[in-house]
Motif scaffolding. Structure first.
Motif, PDB file in Angstrom:
ATOM      1  N   HIS A   1       0.817  -1.223   0.000  1.00 16.45           N
ATOM      2  CA  HIS A   1       0.000   0.000   0.000  1.00 16.45           C
ATOM      3  C   HIS A   1       0.851   1.274   0.000  1.00 16.45           C
ATOM      4  O   HIS A   1       0.532   2.254  -0.656  1.00 16.45           O
ATOM      5  CB  HIS A   1      -0.929  -0.013   1.219  1.00 16.45           C
ATOM      6  CG  HIS A   1      -1.854   1.172   1.292  1.00 16.45           C
ATOM      7  ND1 HIS A   1      -3.045   1.218   0.615  1.00 16.45           N
ATOM      8  CD2 HIS A   1      -1.752   2.352   1.948  1.00 16.45           C
ATOM      9  CE1 HIS A   1      -3.637   2.380   0.856  1.00 16.45           C
ATOM     10  NE2 HIS A   1      -2.889   3.080   1.661  1.00 16.45           N
TER      11      HIS A   1
ATOM     12  N   ARG B   1       0.582   6.717  -1.633  1.00  8.95           N
ATOM     13  CA  ARG B   1      -0.302   5.653  -1.170  1.00  8.95           C
ATOM     14  C   ARG B   1      -1.132   5.145  -2.347  1.00  8.95           C
ATOM     15  O   ARG B   1      -1.661   5.922  -3.129  1.00  8.95           O
ATOM     16  CB  ARG B   1      -1.245   6.160  -0.066  1.00  8.95           C
ATOM     17  CG  ARG B   1      -0.530   6.657   1.160  1.00  8.95           C
ATOM     18  CD  ARG B   1      -1.512   7.124   2.227  1.00  8.95           C
ATOM     19  NE  ARG B   1      -2.197   5.999   2.838  1.00  8.95           N
ATOM     20  CZ  ARG B   1      -3.054   6.126   3.861  1.00  8.95           C
ATOM     21  NH1 ARG B   1      -3.332   7.324   4.346  1.00  8.95           N
ATOM     22  NH2 ARG B   1      -3.638   5.066   4.386  1.00  8.95           N
TER      23      ARG B   1
ATOM     24  N   ASP C   1      -4.331   3.896  -3.024  1.00  8.15           N
ATOM     25  CA  ASP C   1      -5.619   3.831  -2.344  1.00  8.15           C
ATOM     26  C   ASP C   1      -6.643   2.968  -3.066  1.00  8.15           C
ATOM     27  O   ASP C   1      -7.735   2.745  -2.540  1.00  8.15           O
ATOM     28  CB  ASP C   1      -6.192   5.249  -2.165  1.00  8.15           C
ATOM     29  CG  ASP C   1      -5.355   6.071  -1.191  1.00  8.15           C
ATOM     30  OD1 ASP C   1      -4.589   5.468  -0.414  1.00  8.15           O
ATOM     31  OD2 ASP C   1      -5.467   7.311  -1.216  1.00  8.15           O
TER      32      ASP C   1
ATOM     33  N   GLU D   1      -8.918   0.104  -0.473  1.00  7.92           N
ATOM     34  CA  GLU D   1      -9.858   1.177  -0.156  1.00  7.92           C
ATOM     35  C   GLU D   1     -10.048   1.313   1.355  1.00  7.92           C
ATOM     36  O   GLU D   1     -10.195   2.423   1.873  1.00  7.92           O
ATOM     37  CB  GLU D   1     -11.214   0.901  -0.837  1.00  7.92           C
ATOM     38  CG  GLU D   1     -11.223   1.145  -2.340  1.00  7.92           C
ATOM     39  CD  GLU D   1     -10.686  -0.019  -3.155  1.00  7.92           C
ATOM     40  OE1 GLU D   1     -10.785   0.029  -4.390  1.00  7.92           O
ATOM     41  OE2 GLU D   1     -10.134  -0.969  -2.561  1.00  7.92           O
TER      42      GLU D   1
ATOM     43  N   ALA E   1      -6.990   2.874   2.879  1.00  2.00           N
ATOM     44  CA  ALA E   1      -6.927   4.296   2.513  1.00  2.00           C
ATOM     45  C   ALA E   1      -7.644   5.192   3.522  1.00  2.00           C
ATOM     46  O   ALA E   1      -7.357   6.386   3.612  1.00  2.00           O
ATOM     47  CB  ALA E   1      -7.530   4.501   1.124  1.00  2.00           C
TER      48      ALA E   1
END
Length: 398
Positions: free
Chosen positions: A43, A50, A52, A199, A202
């Motif tokens: 990640h 990042r 995401d 997700e 994130a």
């Protein structure tokens, strides 16, 4: 992580048998835990950046266009497939509650129960993002653990059926082979949380001193301990009690105590309401991004309203047309979930980190890739055959 797929694990065991069933269930737990750890690590592998979204990681590894073409279609099939299965699951569970608690009532067709379940999502789908469904998701997590415990506890309380048979469900060689493939898909379907892991991570704040992978990995470890405590008892006790006569949803095989089985099905409904939204949010994000950035639509409330309602309506219509829980799980488990869960993270890991040839990491990743590819090829064959056989006896839209 504990999805509705847990309810089909005794059915998968009945198609695989004791030995292969236990081995494949354990292997899948180990492999998917390993690939989930890889995704958490990747990640933030680039300092200051990042990934995401799953497809952003794919683009970094495979290139801007190829990464999209590899990852996005698979993500879409996973999310849409899950949403269709959750429509069927929610409808069947509502129907089971009605049958248990209202024995003198007139029978109501499954179609209507799927529509009742789907109607909730015409409202919930207009929540803005994943953070906004966190309350629903928490309720779903509690419900999934609760109905898993009820499933194995009620089965154990019932005791072994006097005519229990642990042989293969099918009496023909072809049926046994295809059933084995279908069982592979049912197990693969149970481990399907990887599709939204990027997700979810994130949403966690991250700094160089406190990277998001630390709290995320704690969550993953807790989740997988709970997965083991839910999956193995349900699979083993359910198969031990019912043998090869078990339904493709263990809760459909249970009748007593009525109040407890009904409660478990209500928990399933609450759970799949939350889970549907978690996966639908990723689809909404993809569709709305394409429509606004590629097709030049204005990001208005009207666009959002139409896109989300049409999507819910389509998944509901497909669920009404093919309400075959076990066959859908087998098909989607292999066709969609095996790539994103079992071997795509390994391919990315090998491409990025390039472990030394014949090292433990090298062997582990290639083993996962081979195992995952076999699942991807074989499981959909068994699932599709199951759907075709069910179609012969089913009156569409009845």
């Amino acid at each position: 992580m504990v999805g509705a797929g847990v309810l089909s694990l005794p059915y998968a065991m009945s198609e695989l048998g004791w030995g292969p069933g236990v081995i494949l269930l354990t292997m899948s737990w180990i492999i998917t835990f390993y690939t989930l750890w890889q995704m958490v690590e990747m990640h933030e592998m680039v300092p200051g950046k990042r990934f995401d979204r799953y497809h952003e990681l794919g683009q970094h590894v495979f290139g801007e266009k190829l990464g999209l073409y590899i990852v996005v279609p698979q993500q879409l099939v996973v999310a849409v497939g899950l949403n269709i299965v959750y429509m069927v699951t929610g409808g069947k569970s509502l129907q089971k509650v009605h049958e248990l608690l209202c024995t003198d009532c007139k029978d109501i067709r499954l179609t209507f129960f799927i529509m009742i379940f789907g109607s909730v999502h015409f409202l919930l789908s207009h929540l803005p993002n994943l953070n906004s469904v966190s309350g629903v998701s928490l309720a779903a997590a509690i419900m999934s653990i609760s109905y898993s415990v009820i499933a194995w506890a009620a089965s154990a309380n019932k005791g072994i059926a006097h005519d229990v048979d642990y042989g293969f469900r099918s009496k023909t060689t072809a049926g046994t082979v295809f059933g084995f493939f279908d069982g592979l898909g049912n197990i693969a379907f149970a481990y399907c949380g990887h599709n939204v892991v990027m997700e979810i991570q994130a949403t966690i704040p991250s700094t160089p001193e406190k990277p998001s992978k630390r709290p995320m990995m704690k969550g993953v470890i807790v989740a997988y301990i709970i997965v083991a405590l839910c999956y193995f008892p349900v699979a083993l006790i359910g198969y031990w009690v019912f043998g090869n006569s078990v339904d493709d949803n263990i809760l459909m095989s249970l009748q007593k105590p009525k109040w407890l089985v009904a409660m478990a099905n209500i928990f399933v409904v609450i759970h799949v309401i939350g889970s549907y939204q978690v996966y639908a949010m990723t689809v909404f994000d993809m569709i709305e991004t394409v429509m606004t950035k590629k097709m030049n639509f204005k990001p208005t409330k009207i666009l959002r309203f139409i896109v989300r309602n049409v999507y819910v309506a389509l998944t509901m219509l497909i669920a009404i047309t093919f309400p075959f829980f076990g066959g859908l799980l087998g098909f989607f488990g292999g066709f969609a979930f095996a790539p994103t869960t079992y071997f795509l993270p390994c391919i990315m890991w090998l491409s990025i980190y390039k472990p030394k040839r014949y090292s433990l990491s090298w062997w582990s990743n290639y083993f996962c890739i081979v195992f995952g590819m076999l699942l991807t090829v074989l499981a959909p064959i068994g699932g599709l055959r199951s759907i075709i056989i069910n179609c012969k006896e089913y009156k569409f839209f009845s």
